[in-house]
Scaffold this motif. Structure first.
Motif, PDB file in Angstrom:
ATOM      1  N   SER A 165      14.625  32.973 -15.623  1.00 23.18           N
ATOM      2  CA  SER A 165      14.025  34.195 -15.050  1.00 23.18           C
ATOM      3  C   SER A 165      13.301  35.043 -16.086  1.00 23.18           C
ATOM      4  O   SER A 165      12.762  36.101 -15.763  1.00 23.18           O
ATOM      5  N   PHE A 177      16.046  31.883  -8.301  1.00 18.30           N
ATOM      6  CA  PHE A 177      17.494  31.710  -8.115  1.00 18.30           C
ATOM      7  C   PHE A 177      17.836  31.054  -6.773  1.00 18.30           C
ATOM      8  O   PHE A 177      18.783  30.270  -6.693  1.00 18.30           O
ATOM      9  N   LYS A 199      22.593  38.179 -11.828  1.00 21.97           N
ATOM     10  CA  LYS A 199      22.032  37.065 -11.056  1.00 21.97           C
ATOM     11  C   LYS A 199      22.780  35.764 -11.365  1.00 21.97           C
ATOM     12  O   LYS A 199      23.110  34.984 -10.485  1.00 21.97           O
TER      13      LYS A 199
END
Length: 237
Positions: A165, A177, A199
């Motif tokens: 990311s 994701f 995340k």
């Protein structure tokens, strides 16, 4: 569940600096495991030493029951352990489709390669739209998708993802994701190194926290995400 990857007492030095101080962890078949930690904690070094891209001082790495501690990186790829490095590293002067085909360079099952290419285009529709475009002209997010798609073309059993990311807009982070979870549901085991701790924890089965080259804590992601000290250190309080 059987261990797909076992890392035991791994030590790595850069000159006089001990980057990994004897870390141990395992990844079971079908899991998503997240390695989180601050910059310089040793996360990328860990992935590089698993793939044997850097020399280990000591320790061992076992993949599917085979010792791969000193195995050539190309043999490790052939065995089904694929590393998608930090910073995307696509072939800028090749088209998107050519980049994806490069991912299958060790394979000769032509019909299956075609089917896998189609599958990558289903996961990443934007790559299909840009199939004839030079990879160097893609946006950062598209290059990340291409790097992951190229990794998938190698038929990984275990996918090492390094900072997927990094540098992406929040909406793209969510998309990446979601795709990581899809890849995992399709049967690929994942070891994820990620700065975005929240995340990373939200999709993982288990989490290992690295601090200055050592595993400082580990456990089920669903428990760790609510741990006060973890929240303070990695989830902004």
């Amino acid at each position: 569940m059987e261990n797909m990857l076992e890392v035991k007492d791994l030590k790595v030095s850069y000159g006089s600096i001990l980057a990994l101080k004897g870390i141990s962890f395992d990844v079971k078949k079908g899991e998503i495991i997240s390695l989180i930690g601050a910059n310089g904690a040793g996360k990328t070094t860990t992935l590089h030493s698993i793939s044997n891209l850097i020399k280990k001082q000591s320790g061992s790495v076992t993949f599917k029951g085979e010792d791969i501690t000193n195995t050539n990186p190309d043999k490790i790829v052939k065995a089904g352990l694929i590393h998608v490095p930090e910073g995307r590293r696509v072939f800028a002067n090749l088209t998107v489709k050519e980049n994806l085909e490069m991912g299958a360079y060790l394979r000769n099952d032509t019909a299956q390669i075609k089917a896998d290419l189609e599958h990558v285009y289903e996961l990443f529709p934007r790559l299909r739209e840009r199939a004839k475009q030079l990879a160097g002209t893609l946006s950062g997010g598209e290059q990340q998708m291409l790097a992951m798609g190229r990794g998938l073309m190698s038929k990984p059993e275990l996918l090492l993802l390094d900072e997927p990311s990094m540098g992406l807009a929040p909406i793209l982070v969510d998309e990446i994701f979601d795709i990581i979870q899809k890849i995992n549901k399709d049967g690929t085991t994942i070891l994820l190194v990620e700065q975005n701790a929240f995340k990373a924890m939200s999709i993982a089965n288990r989490v290992y926290i690295l601090e200055t080259g050592e595993v400082s804590a580990s456990g089920d992601a669903s428990v760790m995400i609510h741990d006060e000290s973890v929240k303070k250190a990695y989830l902004g309080g």
